[in-house]
Design an enzyme around this catalytic site. Structure first.
Site, short mmCIF file in Angstrom:
data_model
loop_
_atom_site.label_atom_id
_atom_site.label_comp_id
_atom_site.label_asym_id
_atom_site.label_seq_id
_atom_site.Cartn_x
_atom_site.Cartn_y
_atom_site.Cartn_z
N ARG A 74 0.81 -1.31 -0.08
CA ARG A 74 -0.07 -0.03 -0.02
C ARG A 74 0.87 1.02 -0.04
NH1 ARG A 74 -2.36 -3.86 2.95
NH2 ARG A 74 -1.45 -3.34 4.81
N GLU A 129 3.10 -6.39 14.54
CA GLU A 129 2.38 -6.49 15.71
C GLU A 129 1.61 -7.72 15.77
OE1 GLU A 129 0.09 -3.60 12.65
OE2 GLU A 129 1.99 -4.16 13.45
#
Length: 185
Positions: free
Chosen positions: A71, A108
C-alpha cells in the site's frame, strides 16, 4: 517524543476519515485493520493526501521516494511524480531479481522480511520513505534501515495514517528521522 499534528484542515480531515473502513479482528483476533483503499478510490481524497504529503516537505529537494509494499506503492509513486523524484520499491522477499539488501523485522502480529535492490539509491541521495499506516513502527524502521544500507539519507518518513497508541512514532524518532502523518488516530 514529538507530538503529532494534523497536516490538514478540519474539514479535509473529516472528509478523508469518511473514506476509511475499519475491520475488527482482521487479519487476526485483536487487530483492527484500517482499510485506506477508499482514499485511493476517490480522486479528490487521493489528491488531498498526496498534496498534504508534498506540502509537509516544503521546498526541500528530494531525489527519490521509497514506497513499502504494497500500500505504500500508490502513495509513494504519486508523491514521487508530484515532486519530480524517482520511485524505489521496498518489497517482500523473493520479489526483486538480482542482489538485494534484506532485513527481518517484527510486526504487531508476526514477523516478516523487507528487501531493496542493492543497486538502488546510494550515497548522497535524499529519500522520503512512504507507507500507508504507522502502527508499532517495525515496517517503517526496517525501511529506514534498508535505505541507509544503500548509503542514502532518509529525509522523512511520511504516512497516510498514524495509530498513535501503538508507539511507532517513538520507534522512528529514536532512529533520528522526521515523521509526518496525514491523519492521526
Amino acid at each position: 517524543m514529538t507530538e503529532p499534528e494534523s497536516l490538514l484542515s478540519a474539514s479535509a480531515e473529516a472528509m478523508l476519515r469518511t473514506r476509511i473502513r475499519v475491520f475488527a479482528n482482521w487479519p487476526q483476533a485483536g487487530v483492527s485493520f484500517q482499510d485506506l483503499t477508499g482514499l485511493m478510490e476517490d480522486p479528490v481524497a487521493f489528491g488531498q493526501v498526496i498534496d498534504a504529503m508534498s506540502q509537509v516537505l516544503g521546498p526541500s529537494p528530494i531525489d527519490d521516494v521509497a514506497g513499502i509494499e504494497a500500500r505504500g506503492f500508490p502513495y509513494g509513486a504519486a508523491l514521487a511524480r508530484a515532486r519530480g523524484a524517482g520511485f524505489v520499491t521496498l518489497r517482500k522477499p523473493g520479489k526483486l531479481p538480482g542482489a538485494v539488501h534484506s532485513v527481518d523485522y517484527a510486526l504487531e502480529y508476526g514477523s516478516t522480511t523487507l528487501e531493496i535492490h542493492a543497486h538502488a539509491l546510494g550515497p548522497g541521495r535524499r529519500v522520503v520513505l512512504v507507507d500507508d499506516v504507522l502502527a508499532t513502527g517495525g515496517t517503517a524502521a526496517a525501511g529506514v534501515d534498508l535505505i541507509r544500507r544503500t548509503g542514502a539519507e532518509v529525509v522523512a518518513v511520511i504516512l497516510v495514517l498514524e495509530i498513535s497508541a501503538l508507539g511507532g512514532r517513538a520507534v522512528l524518532e529514536t532512529l533520528g528521522v522526521n515523521v509526518h502523518a496525514v491523519l492521526i488516530s
